[in-house]
Design an enzyme around this catalytic site. Structure first.
Site, mmCIF file in Angstrom:
data_model
loop_
_atom_site.group_PDB
_atom_site.id
_atom_site.type_symbol
_atom_site.label_atom_id
_atom_site.label_comp_id
_atom_site.label_asym_id
_atom_site.label_seq_id
_atom_site.Cartn_x
_atom_site.Cartn_y
_atom_site.Cartn_z
ATOM 1 N N GLY B 179 0.840 -1.192 0.000
ATOM 2 C CA GLY B 179 0.000 0.000 0.000
ATOM 3 C C GLY B 179 0.872 1.238 0.000
ATOM 4 N NE ARG B 180 -2.580 5.396 2.077
ATOM 5 C CZ ARG B 180 -3.914 5.373 2.053
ATOM 6 N NH1 ARG B 180 -4.569 6.078 1.144
ATOM 7 N NH2 ARG B 180 -4.588 4.667 2.929
ATOM 8 C CB SER B 200 -0.212 -7.353 -2.439
ATOM 9 O OG SER B 200 -0.621 -6.177 -1.815
ATOM 10 N NE ARG B 258 -2.789 -1.025 14.256
ATOM 11 C CZ ARG B 258 -2.178 0.086 13.825
ATOM 12 N NH1 ARG B 258 -0.872 0.118 13.688
ATOM 13 N NH2 ARG B 258 -2.896 1.151 13.533
ATOM 14 C CG ASP B 282 6.878 1.228 15.948
ATOM 15 O OD1 ASP B 282 6.007 1.855 15.331
ATOM 16 O OD2 ASP B 282 7.398 1.657 17.008
ATOM 17 C CD GLU B 287 1.518 -1.610 20.389
ATOM 18 O OE1 GLU B 287 1.730 -2.105 19.279
ATOM 19 O OE2 GLU B 287 1.095 -0.451 20.543
ATOM 20 C CG HIS B 305 2.509 1.743 18.163
ATOM 21 N ND1 HIS B 305 1.381 0.964 18.228
ATOM 22 C CD2 HIS B 305 2.438 2.345 16.951
ATOM 23 C CE1 HIS B 305 0.655 1.089 17.113
ATOM 24 N NE2 HIS B 305 1.290 1.922 16.334
#
Lengths: 333, 339
Positions: B179-180, B200, B258, B282, B287, B305
């Protein structure tokens, strides 16, 4: 039996390549990978003789010198004791530890590490810069200490995209840094001894002017008499309170005392440093700062680079002893 | 790091935002689910009638004890607390959920669609920062930048040289989700001479990279695997033991998606057993809890994060949230609608 004696004799007759101090890179790769039928290494540090005496004793057979960062400089004095030397090979790109004028005067060829480290050093420079701006090491430490769960989110970092990057020294390494940072939407300008004719990046005549017009300075130049302490309080003040400096050149290009002061007083925003004036000593003030990222002069330290360097060092030596052109000749003599 | 305060810090109204609408919106009830960003909170306070869920222990039930559910017409959520079915059911006058994130996994999109609730997020403004961090994580792991910083600080350099890291330039990079953010990561990695391939839901016609229709094949073929897709039911634990083993002892995993993309238990055991070369993370499954076993490893880099956590981007995301809310309440088109 006679054959092995002949072999042994033959090796003893090989031209000698002098090494003044142990070269970590050779140990890391393994000395066996430097074996050649054209030369042998002669380790001065293995001898109990004082250096001058050692050199005088062996001078007829010493035809080349292998020098590295941190080793004793190859001075006019040393070259005077070794009239048979025709080549100095360094394991570094930088040649500040070699008396180049004397080499030229004596017709001694010089070969350095060429551009084989450019990618690794440029990668490291970008890594240091992202780390400083985005506080990667600092927040990694924060997580490891269990503080994320107890103290909450880490303070915000600063965006890399859109930052104006000033490259000091647009050689192979500087160019590689520029190409990478362009992909992060940074704009590039530079200062170099001379403007580069086929380069579209804006050129600044002085490093101070460059600093005044950018957000990040990346030091990619050689250490010479002219660049010694070139980055001083004046340049850092021009860089400004939001400015960041990254040094993957040599420690002494920056006036370290003045830089530390600027960091302590918040005159610049942060620094990523792989090199220092008196390695391995690092100014203690830096240890308390979370806007500084420190590394122990490792920008070239990957196995891939070291194998490439091994090929280059052995290649240069063998070319020299076969009267063939050097692979990474420095200079025009 | 010191930074110049953005013009909009403090209680003053952002004049650019006010131009969008001449209508005063100070009576419109907006619920902010977490203290996600001070500037955003201040702008919400200034422009709307702001309610803070964390003042009620982040509990809807507790909130409803002291507030009328029908006051809330908008919810601003983030990656911690979004708008689940319970929340949506509790606020009958809810018209719009504006997420301070691009990820939508904390929003019950189906419920929103059912009830005609608009949803907006913050795409594009954070793409660069997240992509930058992905590269920062790669360099941190491969070149051991964090470990070497620690090495110097504790005085070890005087005793011994640090040793070798691993080269980044020229390595093969595999991206999960083009994606972006995945595309932005690819563009950066290309500048390091990396070859790019991706997995993808479907092949992207504009992308000049090698496409794998099977994530195992992607993991087998690359040395650095980067998770950059949205979290959905299909992508939950998409990085499992099989993928990790395919990536192998010389491979590294980078997760800026995620936590739930990765089977965290499998990841930890793979790292401990040397079946995976390293990881840059990250995000985590729970979390701010991070598996304890990771805290002592030298071949991982752990971030709390912070993918979009820069001053510039946080403010830009906040402005986008406010702009979407103002657009909605002025009956204008949303700037970045999801539903």
């Amino acid at each position: 039996m006679a054959e092995s004696t002949d072999c042994h004799k033959a090796q003893q007759d090989f031209p000698k390549v002098l090494i003044l101090k142990p070269i970590p890179f050779i140990n890391l790769v393994g000395e066996q990978y430097f074996a050649s039928n054209k030369f042998t290494f002669l380790e001065a540090y293995d001898s109990s003789l004082p250096l001058h005496q050692f050199l005088s004793t062996h001078s007829p057979s010493i035809k080349a010198i292998l020098s590295s960062v941190g080793a004793p400089p190859i001075t006019a004095d040393i070259l005077h004791l070794l009239p048979e030397v025709g080549l100095v090979v360094t394991t570094s790109v930088g040649l500040n530890q070699v008396d180049l004028l004397e080499c030229r005067r004596r017709g001694i060829k010089v070969a350095n590490a060429g551009s084989i480290f450019s990618d690794d050093v440029a990668d490291f420079a970008v890594g240091l810069l992202i780390d400083v701006l985005r506080k990667v090491s600092a927040s990694d430490g924060y997580v490891r200490k269990g503080l994320w769960a107890t103290k909450g989110d880490y303070p915000l970092g600063s965006k890399l995209g859109g930052k104006r990057i000033g490259i000091v020294g647009l050689g192979n390494i500087g160019f590689a840094v520029a190409k990478r940072l362009e992909a992060f939407r940074c704009s590039i300008s530079y200062n170099s001894r001379k403007r580069k004719p086929h380069v579209s990046y804006p050129f600044y005549e002085s490093v101070c002017e460059l600093a005044a017009n950018c957000d990040v300075l990346v030091i990619c130049c050689e250490l010479t008499d002219q660049t010694h302490h070139m980055i001083n309080k004046e340049v850092l003040s021009a860089l400004g309170k939001e400015g960041v400096i990254v040094n993957i050149g040599r420690g002494a290009i920056i006036n370290e005392k003045e830089m530390v002061q600027c960091l302590v007083q918040g005159e610049i925003a942060g620094a990523g440093l792989d090199v220092f004036e008196n390695e391995p000593d690092v100014p203690l003030e830096l240890f308390a700062m979370d806007n500084v990222v420190l590394s122990p002069h490792v920008a070239v330290f990957t196995p891939e680079s070291f194998l490439d360097l091994r090929d280059l060092v052995v290649g240069n030596l063998e070319a020299f002893f076969s009267n063939k052109p050097l692979l990474s000749k420095f200079g025009d003599w | 790091m010191n930074h110049q305060p953005t013009p909009q810090t403090g209680k003053e109204k952002n004049p650019n935002l006010k131009k969008i609408s001449g209508i005063t919106m100070e009576s419109i009830g907006v619920l902010m689910t977490c203290p996600m960003h001070k500037y955003l909170e201040q702008q919400l306070e200034t422009h709307f009638n702001l309610f803070r869920l964390w003042h009620c222990n982040s509990s809807i039930t507790e909130f409803l004890k002291t507030h009328q559910g029908n006051t809330i017409r908008a919810v601003v959520g983030d990656t911690n607390i979004g708008a689940d079915a319970e929340l949506i059911a509790s606020f009958p006058n809810l018209e719009i959920v504006a997420s301070y994130s691009v990820g939508l996994d904390k929003i019950d999109l189906r419920k929103c669609e059912e009830k005609g609730i608009r949803v907006a997020n913050t795409p594009d403004v954070l793409t660069d920062d997240v992509a930058d961090l992905a590269i920062g994580l790669i360099l941190g792991v491969l070149r051991r930048i964090c470990a070497s910083d620690e090495y110097v600080r504790i005085g070890k350099w005087k005793d011994a040289d640090f040793g070798l890291a691993t080269k980044f330039s020229g390595k093969s990079v595999g991206i999960v989700g083009l994606g972006r953010i995945g595309t932005a990561i690819a563009k950066r990695a290309e500048a390091f001479g990396c070859s790019i391939s991706y997995f993808s839901r479907s092949q992207k016609p504009f992308a000049n990279y090698k496409f794998y229709s099977n994530i195992i094949d992607l993991a087998t073929s690359c040395q650095i695997l980067i998770v950059a897709c949205a979290l959905t039911e299909e992508t939950h634990h998409i990085i499992d033991r099989e993928v990790i083993d395919a990536l192998g002892p010389k491979g590294i995993l980078i997760n800026i998606g995620r936590g739930a993309h990765v089977d965290e238990t499998e990841l930890v055991s793979a790292l401990l057993e040397g079946r995976l070369g390293g990881a840059g993370l990250d995000v985590y499954e729970n979390e701010p809890e991070v598996p304890e076993e990771l805290l002592g490893l030298g071949n991982v880099v752990l971030q709390p994060h912070v993918g979009s956590d820069t001053v510039e981007t946080s403010d830009a995301m906040a402005d986008l949230v406010i702009s979407n809310l103002m657009a909605h309440f002025s009956n204008k088109p949303l700037l970045t609608p999801v539903i």
